[in-house]
Design an enzyme around this catalytic site. Structure first.
Site, PDB file in Angstrom:
ATOM      1  N   GLY A  86       0.841  -1.198   0.000  1.00  0.00           N
ATOM      2  CA  GLY A  86       0.000   0.000   0.000  1.00  0.00           C
ATOM      3  C   GLY A  86       0.868   1.236   0.000  1.00  0.00           C
ATOM      4  O   GLY A  86       2.078   1.161   0.222  1.00  0.00           O
ATOM      5  N   GLY A  88       2.698   3.644   1.419  1.00  0.00           N
ATOM      6  CA  GLY A  88       3.207   3.897   2.760  1.00  0.00           C
ATOM      7  C   GLY A  88       3.731   5.310   2.937  1.00  0.00           C
ATOM      8  O   GLY A  88       3.970   5.763   4.059  1.00  0.00           O
ATOM      9  N   ARG A  89       3.928   5.974   1.815  1.00  0.00           N
ATOM     10  CA  ARG A  89       4.405   7.363   1.910  1.00  0.00           C
ATOM     11  C   ARG A  89       3.921   8.193   0.728  1.00  0.00           C
ATOM     12  O   ARG A  89       4.573   9.135   0.298  1.00  0.00           O
ATOM     13  CB  ARG A  89       5.919   7.390   1.967  1.00  0.00           C
ATOM     14  N   LYS A 109       4.494  12.059  -3.215  1.00  0.00           N
ATOM     15  CA  LYS A 109       5.328  10.970  -2.709  1.00  0.00           C
ATOM     16  C   LYS A 109       6.240  11.562  -1.643  1.00  0.00           C
ATOM     17  O   LYS A 109       6.947  12.544  -1.920  1.00  0.00           O
ATOM     18  CB  LYS A 109       6.150  10.401  -3.874  1.00  0.00           C
ATOM     19  N   GLY A 122       7.140   7.431   6.318  1.00  0.00           N
ATOM     20  CA  GLY A 122       6.246   8.106   5.374  1.00  0.00           C
ATOM     21  C   GLY A 122       6.899   9.246   4.625  1.00  0.00           C
ATOM     22  O   GLY A 122       6.248   9.930   3.835  1.00  0.00           O
ATOM     23  N   ARG A 179      -1.613  -1.137 -10.199  1.00  0.00           N
ATOM     24  CA  ARG A 179      -0.444  -2.001 -10.369  1.00  0.00           C
ATOM     25  C   ARG A 179      -0.864  -3.463 -10.418  1.00  0.00           C
ATOM     26  O   ARG A 179      -1.976  -3.794  -9.994  1.00  0.00           O
ATOM     27  CB  ARG A 179       0.493  -1.844  -9.152  1.00  0.00           C
ATOM     28  N   ASP A 248       4.509  -4.773  -7.391  1.00  0.00           N
ATOM     29  CA  ASP A 248       3.873  -3.506  -7.002  1.00  0.00           C
ATOM     30  C   ASP A 248       4.431  -2.339  -7.819  1.00  0.00           C
ATOM     31  O   ASP A 248       3.896  -1.238  -7.759  1.00  0.00           O
ATOM     32  CB  ASP A 248       4.072  -3.235  -5.507  1.00  0.00           C
ATOM     33  N   ASN A 249       5.489  -2.600  -8.582  1.00  0.00           N
ATOM     34  CA  ASN A 249       6.053  -1.546  -9.417  1.00  0.00           C
ATOM     35  C   ASN A 249       5.801  -1.802 -10.901  1.00  0.00           C
ATOM     36  O   ASN A 249       6.537  -1.325 -11.751  1.00  0.00           O
ATOM     37  CB  ASN A 249       7.566  -1.416  -9.163  1.00  0.00           C
ATOM     38  N   ASP A 258       8.044   4.127 -10.508  1.00  0.00           N
ATOM     39  CA  ASP A 258       8.884   3.942  -9.325  1.00  0.00           C
ATOM     40  C   ASP A 258      10.372   3.872  -9.655  1.00  0.00           C
ATOM     41  O   ASP A 258      10.924   2.799  -9.864  1.00  0.00           O
ATOM     42  CB  ASP A 258       8.441   2.712  -8.526  1.00  0.00           C
TER      43      ASP A 258
HETATM   44  P1  AMP Z   1       9.186   0.942  -3.281  1.00  0.00           P
HETATM   45  O1  AMP Z   1      10.399   0.091  -3.070  1.00  0.00           O
HETATM   46  O2  AMP Z   1       9.471   2.404  -3.377  1.00  0.00           O
HETATM   47  O3  AMP Z   1       8.334   0.451  -4.412  1.00  0.00           O
HETATM   48  O4  AMP Z   1       8.325   0.799  -1.944  1.00  0.00           O
HETATM   49  C1  AMP Z   1       7.814  -0.413  -1.477  1.00  0.00           C
HETATM   50  C2  AMP Z   1       6.800  -0.176  -0.410  1.00  0.00           C
HETATM   51  O5  AMP Z   1       7.407   0.414   0.736  1.00  0.00           O
HETATM   52  C3  AMP Z   1       5.648   0.722  -0.807  1.00  0.00           C
HETATM   53  O6  AMP Z   1       4.488   0.201  -0.234  1.00  0.00           O
HETATM   54  C4  AMP Z   1       6.030   2.042  -0.186  1.00  0.00           C
HETATM   55  O7  AMP Z   1       4.901   2.833   0.066  1.00  0.00           O
HETATM   56  C5  AMP Z   1       6.717   1.609   1.097  1.00  0.00           C
HETATM   57  N1  AMP Z   1       7.683   2.611   1.586  1.00  0.00           N
HETATM   58  C6  AMP Z   1       8.869   2.949   1.037  1.00  0.00           C
HETATM   59  N2  AMP Z   1       9.484   3.907   1.762  1.00  0.00           N
HETATM   60  C7  AMP Z   1       8.682   4.193   2.809  1.00  0.00           C
HETATM   61  C8  AMP Z   1       8.758   5.085   3.929  1.00  0.00           C
HETATM   62  N3  AMP Z   1       9.800   5.909   4.108  1.00  0.00           N
HETATM   63  N4  AMP Z   1       7.722   5.094   4.795  1.00  0.00           N
HETATM   64  C9  AMP Z   1       6.671   4.272   4.637  1.00  0.00           C
HETATM   65  N5  AMP Z   1       6.544   3.409   3.618  1.00  0.00           N
HETATM   66  C10 AMP Z   1       7.521   3.367   2.702  1.00  0.00           C
HETATM   67 MG    MG Z   2       6.792   0.967  -5.350  1.00  0.00          MG
END
Ligand code: AMP
Ligand code: MG
Length: 482
Positions: A86, A88-89, A109, A122, A179, A248-249, A258
């Protein structure tokens, strides 16, 4: 007084797909970069807003009229392991309709914690957000489907990573943020109604030509496969390595999404990997088509319950479709590679010209971008590596095919020029400008961005960005940058 023309639809999906919430305000935001040409293309005009009001808008401190902000729920296979994820940020502000009727997600983001943040803060650091801005805009100019970047602001907060870094928020623009992971999340609900609602929504948004008379999930699978094959072909054309092709990407729209540890290849080597966390080369340059197929298989699995009432038949249908991916991709890849050599016909000799050249490039460690670009010029540079016998023999064969072609040589040259960029965001340059920007000097990044705007032209001001890195400048690893 709002610049956006919001018309939100995601919020009308079943509530399990999202959580409504606002971005967490940033304490002391400042503008770093605003993409004026993109704003114009989107039909946005911020001219009546004061600089402070603009910063407040892109920091999420001032929610524009019509926004219905939410964080999206999704799951994903990360390096092969299934996880509930989901946003997360990230926060989807809403969907903006452009003057030409395009529907675009406007997403922040780095805008603070959400119900999906798990252990994360976040937030995002300025370097990775500017990295996404720079590379996504470069990809767009290279004619590779991609999400776009409208703005980056610093938040005034410090984020704690290996070191303390300035926090930042990126405004990402995307055809949507649906996604493969969104479908995995839907399938987890074990409710065919929920799954069907996502299929219908995705078809309406991205594949409206799929009619009611069709088997909708099967047609969607086939359409998404075609888009992914096209996308990976484009990545391969420009030497792009995504680095985190987790499910998810993978965007259903077929856009690159991403930008984490992504990087462009300098010397041609199919095994090139940059990401510090990709220990086994799962997402190496030449493995990207295989991984795309793996991700599509995960997508197909989510659709099984609604492909057919008969489970066995549904599995057969999915497998048959997936089997087609290899041939689909290969055809697209060869056609793309031939176009890089100005070859129109798909005769066997032209295929060997492609594979033989790549093999030679790998052997001598030739620069991927510059070799193909050199071939588009009237004369090749003197000396190494083009004075090698193996290359000369290849060159003679290539010239023979070009002169035998029914198309005039000029058409071949135009085809090559349109497919072989003269400039890409090379890692060592990217790292240099991000370092400067993190330390408060945005100018080198602005200069690089400007150089990347017309990557198929031969402009002398591009020279500083065209050379491969010197040994001491080489970037061996890139980081996820959360
Ligand atoms: P990503 O590797 O950027 O595709 O992120 C994978 C997952 O980790 C996604 O669900 C993001 O929302 C979550 N995520 C990445 N960085 C953070 C962060 N600093 N705080 C909260 N969630 C994060
Ligand atoms: Mg991602």
């Amino acid at each position: 007084m709002t610049a956006f023309n919001f018309d939100n639809t995601y919020v009308h999906l079943p509530m399990t797909f999202y959580s409504k919430l606002s971005p967490v305000p940033a304490p002391k935001p400042e503008m770093v970069i605003l993409n004026a040409p993109l704003a114009t293309d989107m039909g946005l005009d911020f001219s009546s807003m004061s600089p402070d009001a603009q910063v407040a808008l892109f920091a999420g401190n001032r929610i524009p009229d019509g926004a219905e902000s939410l964080a999206q729920a999704y799951a994903g296979h990360q390096f092969g392991h299934f996880t509930m994820l989901g946003d997360g940020r990230a926060i989807l502000l809403g969907e903006h309709l452009t003057p030409t009727g395009q529907r675009l997600d406007v997403q922040f983001k780095g805008s603070g914690r959400t119900p999906y943040s798990r252990g994360g803060d976040g937030r995002a650091a300025i370097g990775p957000m500017l990295r996404e801005y720079l590379i996504s805009e470069a990809m767009h100019a290279l004619n590779v489907p991609t999400t776009r970047s409208l703005a980056v602001v610093t938040s005034g907060e410090t984020v704690h990573r290996e070191t303390d870094l300035p926090g930042a928020i990126l405004t990402r623009i995307a055809s949507s943020h649906i996604r493969v992971g969104t479908f995995q999340y839907a399938a987890m609900q074990q409710d065919n109604g929920i799954l069907k609602s996502l299929v219908d929504y995705t078809i309406e948004r991205h594949y409206p030509s799929i009619g009611e008379e069709k088997n909708k999930p099967l047609s969607l699978l086939e359409a998404v496969m075609e888009k992914q094959a096209d996308l990976i072909t484009q990545w391969m054309r420009v030497g792009f390595i995504h680095g985190v092709m987790n499910t998810d990407n993978v965007a259903l729209s077929g856009e690159t999404i991403d930008y984490g540890p992504c990087a462009f290849m300098d010397a041609y080597d199919p095994g090139t990997v940059f990401s510090s966390i990709d220990h086994r080369g799962r997402y190496a340059y030449a493995n990207q088509p295989n991984i795309a197929q793996w991700n599509l298989a995960r997508f197909a699995e989510t659709l099984l319950p609604i492909l057919d009432n008969d489970t066995e038949k549904a599995t057969e249908m999915a497998e048959e479709a997936l089997h087609g991916f290899e041939a689909l991709y290969k055809d697209k890849w060869f056609a793309m590679m031939r176009s890089k050599l100005g070859l129109f016909s798909d005769r066997t000799e032209n295929k060997s010209l492609v594979t033989d050249l790549l093999e030679w490039m790998h052997e001598v460690g030739a620069d991927y971008i510059n070799t193909f670009r050199d071939l588009t010029e009237d004369e090749l540079p003197q000396g190494e590596p083009y004075d090698k016998k193996t290359f000369k023999e290849w060159h003679t064969r290539w010239q023979a095919q070009l002169s035998q072609a029914t198309e005039p040589l000029e058409s071949s040259v135009s085809l090559m020029r349109a497919n072989n960029p003269s400039v890409i965001p090379r890692n060592h340059k990217v790292e240099q400008v991000l370092d400067a920007a993190t330390n408060g000097d945005i100018q080198p990044l602005e200069d690089l961005l400007a150089a990347l705007q017309e990557p198929y032209e031969n402009r002398t001001d591009l020279n500083p960005y065209q050379s491969p890195p010197k040994p001491e400048e080489k970037v061996h690893q890139t980081f996820c940058g959360t």
